[in-house]
Write an enzyme that holds these catalytic residues in place. Sequence first.
Site, PDB file in Angstrom:
ATOM      1  N   PRO A 180      23.076  12.907  49.082  1.00  0.00           N
ATOM      2  CA  PRO A 180      21.677  13.150  48.735  1.00  0.00           C
ATOM      3  C   PRO A 180      20.991  11.875  48.231  1.00  0.00           C
ATOM      4  O   PRO A 180      21.579  11.091  47.496  1.00  0.00           O
ATOM      5  CB  PRO A 180      21.765  14.198  47.623  1.00  0.00           C
ATOM      6  CG  PRO A 180      23.085  14.847  47.825  1.00  0.00           C
ATOM      7  CD  PRO A 180      23.988  13.791  48.359  1.00  0.00           C
ATOM      8  N   GLU A 181      19.753  11.686  48.646  1.00  0.00           N
ATOM      9  CA  GLU A 181      18.997  10.520  48.190  1.00  0.00           C
ATOM     10  C   GLU A 181      18.236  10.883  46.918  1.00  0.00           C
ATOM     11  O   GLU A 181      18.225  12.030  46.470  1.00  0.00           O
ATOM     12  CB  GLU A 181      18.075  10.038  49.306  1.00  0.00           C
ATOM     13  CG  GLU A 181      18.857   9.785  50.598  1.00  0.00           C
ATOM     14  CD  GLU A 181      18.332   8.659  51.457  1.00  0.00           C
ATOM     15  OE1 GLU A 181      17.483   7.878  50.987  1.00  0.00           O
ATOM     16  OE2 GLU A 181      18.774   8.551  52.611  1.00  0.00           O
ATOM     17  N   LYS A 225      20.372   8.530  41.711  1.00  0.00           N
ATOM     18  CA  LYS A 225      21.211   9.639  42.169  1.00  0.00           C
ATOM     19  C   LYS A 225      21.975  10.301  41.028  1.00  0.00           C
ATOM     20  O   LYS A 225      22.859  11.121  41.257  1.00  0.00           O
ATOM     21  CB  LYS A 225      22.180   9.141  43.244  1.00  0.00           C
ATOM     22  CG  LYS A 225      21.451   8.577  44.466  1.00  0.00           C
ATOM     23  CD  LYS A 225      22.408   8.085  45.524  1.00  0.00           C
ATOM     24  CE  LYS A 225      21.638   7.488  46.702  1.00  0.00           C
ATOM     25  NZ  LYS A 225      22.535   7.042  47.793  1.00  0.00           N
ATOM     26  N   ARG A 269      22.948   0.344  33.638  1.00  0.00           N
ATOM     27  CA  ARG A 269      23.633  -0.244  34.786  1.00  0.00           C
ATOM     28  C   ARG A 269      22.883  -0.008  36.091  1.00  0.00           C
ATOM     29  O   ARG A 269      23.224  -0.597  37.123  1.00  0.00           O
ATOM     30  CB  ARG A 269      25.048   0.343  34.914  1.00  0.00           C
ATOM     31  CG  ARG A 269      25.978  -0.010  33.762  1.00  0.00           C
ATOM     32  CD  ARG A 269      27.424   0.302  34.104  1.00  0.00           C
ATOM     33  NE  ARG A 269      27.660   1.723  34.329  1.00  0.00           N
ATOM     34  CZ  ARG A 269      28.049   2.571  33.374  1.00  0.00           C
ATOM     35  NH1 ARG A 269      28.204   2.140  32.121  1.00  0.00           N
ATOM     36  NH2 ARG A 269      28.273   3.841  33.657  1.00  0.00           N
ATOM     37  N   ASN A 291      20.687   5.881  52.832  1.00  0.00           N
ATOM     38  CA  ASN A 291      20.687   5.298  54.169  1.00  0.00           C
ATOM     39  C   ASN A 291      19.386   5.530  54.922  1.00  0.00           C
ATOM     40  O   ASN A 291      18.948   4.689  55.712  1.00  0.00           O
ATOM     41  CB  ASN A 291      21.862   5.856  54.981  1.00  0.00           C
ATOM     42  CG  ASN A 291      22.386   4.854  55.989  1.00  0.00           C
ATOM     43  OD1 ASN A 291      22.089   3.662  55.906  1.00  0.00           O
ATOM     44  ND2 ASN A 291      23.157   5.324  56.942  1.00  0.00           N
ATOM     45  N   ARG A 345      28.566   1.756  56.227  1.00  0.00           N
ATOM     46  CA  ARG A 345      27.478   2.701  56.496  1.00  0.00           C
ATOM     47  C   ARG A 345      26.740   2.270  57.749  1.00  0.00           C
ATOM     48  O   ARG A 345      26.609   1.077  58.034  1.00  0.00           O
ATOM     49  CB  ARG A 345      26.493   2.763  55.312  1.00  0.00           C
ATOM     50  CG  ARG A 345      27.106   3.184  53.988  1.00  0.00           C
ATOM     51  CD  ARG A 345      27.610   4.614  53.997  1.00  0.00           C
ATOM     52  NE  ARG A 345      26.546   5.572  54.247  1.00  0.00           N
ATOM     53  CZ  ARG A 345      25.741   6.064  53.310  1.00  0.00           C
ATOM     54  NH1 ARG A 345      25.874   5.675  52.040  1.00  0.00           N
ATOM     55  NH2 ARG A 345      24.822   6.952  53.609  1.00  0.00           N
TER      56      ARG A 345
END
Length: 339
Positions: free
Chosen positions: A2-3, A52, A172, A218, A329
């Site tokens: 999931p984006e 995410k 981070r 992606n 990817r």
Amino acid sequence: MPEGHTVHRLARAFGELFTGEALAVSSPQGRFAAGAALLDGHVLVASEAWGKQLFLGFADPAHAGAGRTAPDADDVRWLRVHLGLYGAWTFAGDGSTAVVHAIGAPRRRIGERETVPAGPGEAAEPDGAWSPPPPRGAVRVRLVGAHAVADLTGPTACEVVDGAEKRAVEDRLGPDPIRERGLAEPDPRETFVAAVRRSRRPVGLLLMNQDVVAGVGNIYRAESLFRARLDPLRPGRDVPTDDLRALWDDLVVLMRDGTRTGAIVTTRPEDRDGGADLPDAPGRRRVRQNTDGAPDAVPADEAFYVYHRDGLPCRVCGTPVLLKELAGRNLYWCGVCQA
């Protein structure tokens, strides 16, 4: 995976369904029993997303009672969840309100699976109380409220953290195009530009690095680079600052629109072709979206410029869309428009 827009919609769903409720928290699978015990009976007071990462804030009922607008930060425990490739949240309700069926990684669907409309819910107990359906599959965490239940399966990360540990995770991460800028936060666009400009790695790789920009996956990577006419293999330090600022601004628009609608649509109306080229490619992968079948929605076959369109004509110049593997990817781009 999931984006970021999907995780922001998750945070919104939890906020709408459970904020202010003391939830029954359990781990039917048993792998999160200790963490569930720390949260069981606590009140959901916050639901946030950063890239995410999903954070659900719980407070002891004694610290989240009437008359308090928010518990002290030290009183909040956070459930941190990263869905990863296989994680998903599945929802059910008593029929008092519409709930989305699932959000997460339902393989080829982006965002949510079908919404369950308001209507007759699960069977009630003899005393009239709602009875949630039994868990299905290996449910890591189950959250049960007065009118809905949420089940988590297959996450990459699932843990209880305190406020300091939550901030350490956020520190981070790179800036998130969907989040509003906090008063004390540096300019997220300039933070993004600086991170890209100091790297020799390809800009197409940097966009997938969550400490450079949080939430881009992606699809947004491929589509935003095409819209910016940027070669994904160009070293980050060689991309002009103004081009990177424009790329960030476009990500803000695209990803916030995805958060609003539940679908990723990156094509401009003049570049859509009705999916006329797809029947000539038998077996081609189709990306399903939450808005599939909606009368006014852009069909999935017309939603993207290059993603999953390898070998098909570029919507702008007609050159076949290219595909190669980059850091494990698939990378899609047009060798002419993005030269």
